[in-house]
Design an enzyme around this catalytic site. Structure first.
Site, short mmCIF file in Angstrom:
data_model
loop_
_atom_site.label_atom_id
_atom_site.label_comp_id
_atom_site.label_asym_id
_atom_site.label_seq_id
_atom_site.Cartn_x
_atom_site.Cartn_y
_atom_site.Cartn_z
N LYS A 13 0.84 -1.22 0.00
CA LYS A 13 0.00 0.00 0.00
C LYS A 13 0.87 1.27 0.00
CE LYS A 13 -2.00 -1.06 3.90
NZ LYS A 13 -1.24 -2.28 4.26
N ARG A 88 -9.85 0.39 8.73
CA ARG A 88 -9.38 -0.93 9.12
C ARG A 88 -10.46 -1.69 9.90
NH1 ARG A 88 -3.83 0.66 8.74
NH2 ARG A 88 -2.52 -1.16 8.78
N ARG A 123 12.70 -4.97 5.96
CA ARG A 123 12.23 -3.72 5.35
C ARG A 123 12.83 -2.50 6.06
NH1 ARG A 123 5.88 -2.25 5.26
NH2 ARG A 123 6.07 -2.95 7.42
N ARG A 156 11.37 -0.43 11.07
CA ARG A 156 10.15 -0.22 11.86
C ARG A 156 10.10 -1.17 13.05
NH1 ARG A 156 5.04 0.36 7.91
NH2 ARG A 156 4.13 -0.94 9.54
N ARG A 167 -0.83 -8.34 13.27
CA ARG A 167 -1.37 -7.41 12.27
C ARG A 167 -2.15 -8.17 11.20
NH1 ARG A 167 4.16 -5.17 11.01
NH2 ARG A 167 3.30 -3.91 9.34
P1 AP5 Z 1 4.86 -1.61 1.78
O1 AP5 Z 1 4.53 -0.73 0.66
O2 AP5 Z 1 5.67 -1.07 2.92
O3 AP5 Z 1 3.55 -2.37 2.31
P2 AP5 Z 1 2.32 -1.81 3.16
O4 AP5 Z 1 1.11 -2.50 2.65
O5 AP5 Z 1 2.33 -0.32 3.17
O6 AP5 Z 1 2.74 -2.42 4.54
P3 AP5 Z 1 2.66 -1.84 6.01
O7 AP5 Z 1 3.37 -2.85 6.87
O8 AP5 Z 1 3.15 -0.42 6.05
O9 AP5 Z 1 1.14 -1.89 6.24
P4 AP5 Z 1 0.44 -1.88 7.58
O10 AP5 Z 1 -0.96 -1.78 7.11
O11 AP5 Z 1 0.73 -3.01 8.50
O12 AP5 Z 1 1.09 -0.64 8.32
P5 AP5 Z 1 0.60 0.82 8.63
O13 AP5 Z 1 1.77 1.68 8.64
O14 AP5 Z 1 -0.57 1.20 7.76
O15 AP5 Z 1 5.61 -2.88 1.16
C1 AP5 Z 1 6.19 -3.86 2.01
C2 AP5 Z 1 7.57 -4.25 1.45
O16 AP5 Z 1 7.38 -4.94 0.21
C3 AP5 Z 1 8.47 -3.05 1.14
O17 AP5 Z 1 9.77 -3.36 1.53
C4 AP5 Z 1 8.36 -2.86 -0.37
O18 AP5 Z 1 9.60 -2.39 -0.92
C5 AP5 Z 1 8.03 -4.27 -0.86
N1 AP5 Z 1 7.10 -4.32 -1.99
C6 AP5 Z 1 6.01 -3.56 -2.21
N2 AP5 Z 1 5.36 -3.95 -3.32
C7 AP5 Z 1 6.06 -5.02 -3.80
C8 AP5 Z 1 5.88 -5.89 -4.92
N3 AP5 Z 1 4.85 -5.73 -5.79
N4 AP5 Z 1 6.76 -6.90 -5.10
C9 AP5 Z 1 7.81 -7.08 -4.23
N5 AP5 Z 1 8.03 -6.27 -3.16
C10 AP5 Z 1 7.17 -5.27 -2.94
O19 AP5 Z 1 0.01 0.65 10.10
C11 AP5 Z 1 0.87 0.37 11.18
C12 AP5 Z 1 0.09 0.27 12.47
O20 AP5 Z 1 -0.60 1.51 12.72
C13 AP5 Z 1 -1.03 -0.78 12.50
O21 AP5 Z 1 -0.52 -2.06 12.82
C14 AP5 Z 1 -1.94 -0.20 13.60
O22 AP5 Z 1 -1.38 -0.46 14.84
C15 AP5 Z 1 -1.86 1.29 13.36
N6 AP5 Z 1 -2.92 1.78 12.46
C16 AP5 Z 1 -2.73 2.32 11.21
N7 AP5 Z 1 -3.91 2.67 10.66
C17 AP5 Z 1 -4.87 2.35 11.57
C18 AP5 Z 1 -6.29 2.44 11.56
N8 AP5 Z 1 -6.96 2.93 10.52
N9 AP5 Z 1 -6.95 2.00 12.67
C19 AP5 Z 1 -6.30 1.49 13.73
N10 AP5 Z 1 -4.94 1.37 13.79
C20 AP5 Z 1 -4.24 1.79 12.72
#
Ligand code: AP5
Length: 211
Positions: A13, A88, A123, A156, A167
């Site tokens: 994402k 979410r 990552r 991270r 997660r």
């Molecule tokens: P990346 O692009 O980093 O993936 P992502 O989907 O953004 O992963 P996240 O781990 O950031 O998502 P998340 O939803 O757990 O975290 P968030 O920060 O939103 O890609 C991953 C890796 O793969 C990278 O190294 C990239 O280079 C590689 N890659 C990408 N595409 C690729 C491809 N096609 N092929 C190969 N490699 C690829 O949330 C973190 C925390 O915040 C949550 O756990 C929660 O505690 C809290 N939080 C956030 N939003 C909310 C909400 N709305 N409600 C409640 N809690 C929340």
């Protein structure tokens, strides 16, 4: 136009939000990035958030809804943005539907959960421009960001096995209801997030433009 990215941790994402934001001139709002920023503060809220994030637990709906509502109210976001990581929960999806009256599309990043561990393992991202790296997307020159040539990187705290399992479990608990909600409203497009980064981008652009 508001574009919502839904997908499990590591599905790409953040990577795609950065690319699409540059290609389509849309701002990128990541609730995860915002919460990580607040969690750095020594305040009671910062400490509480940092505990939740490290464990991979969802932060409570009221707090995240309030953050998103504040963005929606800003004039610079009135032409729309990419919302990465929200909703979410079904309650968050209902909240967004209530407060956002413009048109919006929801992109679901579909990928086999077994693949996520490999993506998140090792990552790190550039602190200067945000570029995200892992073993598939590596630095060309050691210690130097491919994009901005900066040399400040961070890992991270939630990229560990226990947090990732939590997660993924939380995501799977909520996603079925959220998909149903958006399907009923004809907002949903599904992309195969298991393809190469540039192919995923093409699928998203096509879904956003053609519906
Ligand atoms: P990346 O692009 O980093 O993936 P992502 O989907 O953004 O992963 P996240 O781990 O950031 O998502 P998340 O939803 O757990 O975290 P968030 O920060 O939103 O890609 C991953 C890796 O793969 C990278 O190294 C990239 O280079 C590689 N890659 C990408 N595409 C690729 C491809 N096609 N092929 C190969 N490699 C690829 O949330 C973190 C925390 O915040 C949550 O756990 C929660 O505690 C809290 N939080 C956030 N939003 C909310 C909400 N709305 N409600 C409640 N809690 C929340």
């Amino acid at each position: 136009m508001l574009v919502v990215f839904l997908g499990p941790p590591g599905s790409g994402k953040g990577t795609q939000a950065r690319i699409i934001s540059a290609q389509m001139g849309l701002k990128h709002v990541s609730t995860g990035d915002m919460l990580r920023e607040v969690s750095k503060s020594a305040s009671p809220l910062g400490r509480k958030l940092s505990e939740y994030l490290e464990k991979g637990e969802l932060v409570n709906d009221d707090l995240v809804n309030q953050i998103v509502a504040e963005f929606l109210a800003k004039p610079e976001y009135k032409n729309g943005f990419i919302l990465d990581g929200f909703p979410r929960t079904l309650a968050q999806a209902k909240f967004l539907e209530e407060i956002y009256t413009g048109s919006y599309k929801v992109i679901h990043f579909k990928i086999d959960v077994e693949k996520l561990k490999h993506r998140v393992e090792g990552r790190f991202n550039c602190l200067d421009c945000g570029e995200i790296y892992n073993k598939y997307n590596t630095l060309i020159k050691e210690g130097e960001c491919n994009k901005c040539h900066g040399s400040n990187f961070q890992y991270r705290a939630d990229d560990n096995v226990d947090s990732l399992v939590t997660r993924i479990t939380k995501f799977e608990e909520q996603i079925v209801q959220i998909l149903e909600f958006y399907n009923e409203r004809n907002r949903l497009s599904v992309v195969n997030a298991d393809e190469a980064i540039e192919n995923v981008t093409k699928q998203i652009v096509s879904a956003v433009k053609n519906g």
